[in-house]
Motif scaffolding. Sequence first.
Motif, PDB file in Angstrom:
ATOM      1  N   LEU A  26      28.511  28.533  43.603  1.00 26.98           N
ATOM      2  CA  LEU A  26      29.215  29.581  43.638  1.00 26.98           C
ATOM      3  C   LEU A  26      28.598  30.901  42.593  1.00 26.98           C
ATOM      4  O   LEU A  26      28.691  30.915  41.497  1.00 26.98           O
ATOM      5  CB  LEU A  26      31.168  29.411  43.441  1.00 26.98           C
ATOM      6  CG  LEU A  26      31.536  29.960  44.051  1.00 26.98           C
ATOM      7  CD1 LEU A  26      31.779  30.260  44.995  1.00 26.98           C
ATOM      8  CD2 LEU A  26      33.103  29.174  42.634  1.00 26.98           C
ATOM      9  N   SER A  27      28.761  32.154  43.679  1.00 29.77           N
ATOM     10  CA  SER A  27      28.771  33.650  42.828  1.00 29.77           C
ATOM     11  C   SER A  27      29.816  34.378  42.907  1.00 29.77           C
ATOM     12  O   SER A  27      30.307  34.622  44.147  1.00 29.77           O
ATOM     13  CB  SER A  27      27.826  33.953  43.230  1.00 29.77           C
ATOM     14  OG  SER A  27      26.845  35.164  42.489  1.00 29.77           O
ATOM     15  N   THR A  28      30.234  34.346  41.490  1.00 27.92           N
ATOM     16  CA  THR A  28      31.368  35.433  41.527  1.00 27.92           C
ATOM     17  C   THR A  28      30.990  37.227  41.204  1.00 27.92           C
ATOM     18  O   THR A  28      30.890  36.713  39.941  1.00 27.92           O
ATOM     19  CB  THR A  28      32.657  34.479  41.352  1.00 27.92           C
ATOM     20  OG1 THR A  28      33.596  35.591  41.377  1.00 27.92           O
ATOM     21  CG2 THR A  28      32.389  34.501  40.180  1.00 27.92           C
ATOM     22  N   TYR A  29      32.108  37.850  41.485  1.00 26.37           N
ATOM     23  CA  TYR A  29      32.604  38.761  40.736  1.00 26.37           C
ATOM     24  C   TYR A  29      33.741  39.764  40.495  1.00 26.37           C
ATOM     25  O   TYR A  29      34.231  39.974  41.956  1.00 26.37           O
ATOM     26  CB  TYR A  29      31.319  40.046  41.423  1.00 26.37           C
ATOM     27  CG  TYR A  29      31.423  41.646  40.540  1.00 26.37           C
ATOM     28  CD1 TYR A  29      31.338  41.737  39.486  1.00 26.37           C
ATOM     29  CD2 TYR A  29      32.362  42.709  41.144  1.00 26.37           C
ATOM     30  CE1 TYR A  29      30.911  42.644  38.435  1.00 26.37           C
ATOM     31  CE2 TYR A  29      32.409  43.933  40.690  1.00 26.37           C
ATOM     32  CZ  TYR A  29      31.995  43.799  38.545  1.00 26.37           C
ATOM     33  OH  TYR A  29      31.929  45.114  37.819  1.00 26.37           O
ATOM     34  N   ASN A  30      34.279  39.534  39.545  1.00 28.86           N
ATOM     35  CA  ASN A  30      36.154  39.414  39.617  1.00 28.86           C
ATOM     36  C   ASN A  30      36.623  39.106  40.258  1.00 28.86           C
ATOM     37  O   ASN A  30      37.658  39.445  40.816  1.00 28.86           O
ATOM     38  CB  ASN A  30      36.133  41.434  39.776  1.00 28.86           C
ATOM     39  CG  ASN A  30      35.557  42.434  38.070  1.00 28.86           C
ATOM     40  OD1 ASN A  30      35.326  41.808  37.402  1.00 28.86           O
ATOM     41  ND2 ASN A  30      35.516  43.866  39.042  1.00 28.86           N
ATOM     42  N   GLY A  31      36.234  38.269  40.386  1.00 26.00           N
ATOM     43  CA  GLY A  31      36.778  36.401  41.489  1.00 26.00           C
ATOM     44  C   GLY A  31      38.138  36.041  40.778  1.00 26.00           C
ATOM     45  O   GLY A  31      38.676  35.213  41.447  1.00 26.00           O
ATOM     46  N   GLU A  32      38.755  37.370  39.546  1.00 23.06           N
ATOM     47  CA  GLU A  32      39.006  35.921  39.082  1.00 23.06           C
ATOM     48  C   GLU A  32      41.357  35.395  40.151  1.00 23.06           C
ATOM     49  O   GLU A  32      41.800  34.666  39.744  1.00 23.06           O
ATOM     50  CB  GLU A  32      40.550  36.643  37.827  1.00 23.06           C
ATOM     51  CG  GLU A  32      41.219  38.165  38.302  1.00 23.06           C
ATOM     52  CD  GLU A  32      41.847  38.436  36.728  1.00 23.06           C
ATOM     53  OE1 GLU A  32      41.651  37.800  35.684  1.00 23.06           O
ATOM     54  OE2 GLU A  32      42.411  39.941  37.338  1.00 23.06           O
ATOM     55  N   LYS A  33      40.890  36.086  40.871  1.00 21.57           N
ATOM     56  CA  LYS A  33      42.638  36.117  42.093  1.00 21.57           C
ATOM     57  C   LYS A  33      42.156  34.455  42.498  1.00 21.57           C
ATOM     58  O   LYS A  33      43.267  34.255  42.996  1.00 21.57           O
ATOM     59  CB  LYS A  33      42.606  37.064  42.881  1.00 21.57           C
ATOM     60  CG  LYS A  33      44.058  37.382  43.741  1.00 21.57           C
ATOM     61  CD  LYS A  33      43.721  38.829  44.527  1.00 21.57           C
ATOM     62  CE  LYS A  33      45.333  38.510  45.477  1.00 21.57           C
ATOM     63  NZ  LYS A  33      44.995  39.511  46.181  1.00 21.57           N
ATOM     64  N   TYR A  34      41.190  34.392  43.213  1.00 19.91           N
ATOM     65  CA  TYR A  34      40.817  33.399  44.121  1.00 19.91           C
ATOM     66  C   TYR A  34      40.438  32.324  43.376  1.00 19.91           C
ATOM     67  O   TYR A  34      40.179  31.231  43.754  1.00 19.91           O
ATOM     68  CB  TYR A  34      40.103  33.570  45.364  1.00 19.91           C
ATOM     69  CG  TYR A  34      40.295  34.876  46.238  1.00 19.91           C
ATOM     70  CD1 TYR A  34      41.596  34.701  46.281  1.00 19.91           C
ATOM     71  CD2 TYR A  34      40.049  35.978  45.805  1.00 19.91           C
ATOM     72  CE1 TYR A  34      42.210  35.890  47.265  1.00 19.91           C
ATOM     73  CE2 TYR A  34      40.883  37.672  46.855  1.00 19.91           C
ATOM     74  CZ  TYR A  34      41.519  36.863  47.435  1.00 19.91           C
ATOM     75  OH  TYR A  34      42.608  37.915  48.014  1.00 19.91           O
ATOM     76  N   LEU A  35      39.718  32.019  42.382  1.00 19.07           N
ATOM     77  CA  LEU A  35      38.611  31.595  41.132  1.00 19.07           C
ATOM     78  C   LEU A  35      39.654  29.860  40.933  1.00 19.07           C
ATOM     79  O   LEU A  35      38.726  28.957  41.646  1.00 19.07           O
ATOM     80  CB  LEU A  35      38.284  31.881  40.070  1.00 19.07           C
ATOM     81  CG  LEU A  35      36.885  32.767  40.071  1.00 19.07           C
ATOM     82  CD1 LEU A  35      36.486  32.879  38.750  1.00 19.07           C
ATOM     83  CD2 LEU A  35      35.358  31.579  40.583  1.00 19.07           C
ATOM     84  N   ASP A  36      40.889  29.936  40.885  1.00 17.74           N
ATOM     85  CA  ASP A  36      41.630  28.435  40.740  1.00 17.74           C
ATOM     86  C   ASP A  36      41.488  27.950  41.999  1.00 17.74           C
ATOM     87  O   ASP A  36      41.289  26.745  42.457  1.00 17.74           O
ATOM     88  CB  ASP A  36      42.603  28.511  39.955  1.00 17.74           C
ATOM     89  CG  ASP A  36      42.721  29.240  38.353  1.00 17.74           C
ATOM     90  OD1 ASP A  36      41.836  27.840  37.986  1.00 17.74           O
ATOM     91  OD2 ASP A  36      43.497  29.891  38.243  1.00 17.74           O
ATOM     92  N   LEU A  37      42.159  28.964  42.918  1.00 18.46           N
ATOM     93  CA  LEU A  37      41.763  27.716  44.645  1.00 18.46           C
ATOM     94  C   LEU A  37      40.195  27.526  45.251  1.00 18.46           C
ATOM     95  O   LEU A  37      40.525  26.507  45.229  1.00 18.46           O
ATOM     96  CB  LEU A  37      42.818  29.016  44.586  1.00 18.46           C
ATOM     97  CG  LEU A  37      43.923  29.322  45.511  1.00 18.46           C
ATOM     98  CD1 LEU A  37      45.054  29.671  46.985  1.00 18.46           C
ATOM     99  CD2 LEU A  37      44.338  27.158  45.235  1.00 18.46           C
ATOM    100  N   GLN A  38      39.597  27.926  44.575  1.00 19.81           N
ATOM    101  CA  GLN A  38      38.275  27.474  44.696  1.00 19.81           C
ATOM    102  C   GLN A  38      37.557  26.515  44.516  1.00 19.81           C
ATOM    103  O   GLN A  38      37.253  25.393  45.193  1.00 19.81           O
ATOM    104  CB  GLN A  38      37.438  28.787  45.172  1.00 19.81           C
ATOM    105  CG  GLN A  38      37.554  30.375  45.969  1.00 19.81           C
ATOM    106  CD  GLN A  38      36.604  31.421  45.503  1.00 19.81           C
ATOM    107  OE1 GLN A  38      36.089  31.690  44.365  1.00 19.81           O
ATOM    108  NE2 GLN A  38      35.525  32.021  45.972  1.00 19.81           N
ATOM    109  N   ILE A  39      37.634  26.627  43.398  1.00 18.60           N
ATOM    110  CA  ILE A  39      36.979  25.874  42.519  1.00 18.60           C
ATOM    111  C   ILE A  39      37.643  24.102  42.416  1.00 18.60           C
ATOM    112  O   ILE A  39      37.575  23.015  42.770  1.00 18.60           O
ATOM    113  CB  ILE A  39      37.299  25.708  40.682  1.00 18.60           C
ATOM    114  CG1 ILE A  39      36.463  27.347  40.913  1.00 18.60           C
ATOM    115  CG2 ILE A  39      37.055  25.378  40.069  1.00 18.60           C
ATOM    116  CD1 ILE A  39      36.259  27.624  38.921  1.00 18.60           C
ATOM    117  N   GLN A  40      39.240  24.616  42.682  1.00 11.34           N
ATOM    118  CA  GLN A  40      40.312  23.164  43.176  1.00 11.34           C
ATOM    119  C   GLN A  40      39.958  22.283  44.564  1.00 11.34           C
ATOM    120  O   GLN A  40      39.982  21.218  44.563  1.00 11.34           O
ATOM    121  CB  GLN A  40      41.322  23.364  43.279  1.00 11.34           C
ATOM    122  CG  GLN A  40      42.177  23.788  41.474  1.00 11.34           C
ATOM    123  CD  GLN A  40      43.364  24.626  42.006  1.00 11.34           C
ATOM    124  OE1 GLN A  40      44.182  24.570  43.149  1.00 11.34           O
ATOM    125  NE2 GLN A  40      44.333  24.730  40.541  1.00 11.34           N
TER     126      GLN A  40
END
Length: 77
Positions: free
Chosen positions: A14-28
Amino acid sequence: MININLQAKIAVLLSTYNGEKYLDLQIQSILAQSHSNFQLIIRDDASTDGTLKILKKWGAIDKRISVVEGKKILVLH
């Protein structure tokens, strides 16, 4: 340095840039999959929001998660 789990059958990248809005749900969502023998490698592309803090939190919670702090990759159009 990435800690590669050679026993894991699947590597999820998983690669991310300024993804704080969606990260928790993605990882969960990834962690909730029925197959649990995997390694989740997440690379941050020098985010300027709270992304890296979230990634480090998850890395401390679940040993299957490895976080890579990267430099911003510039794309020219």
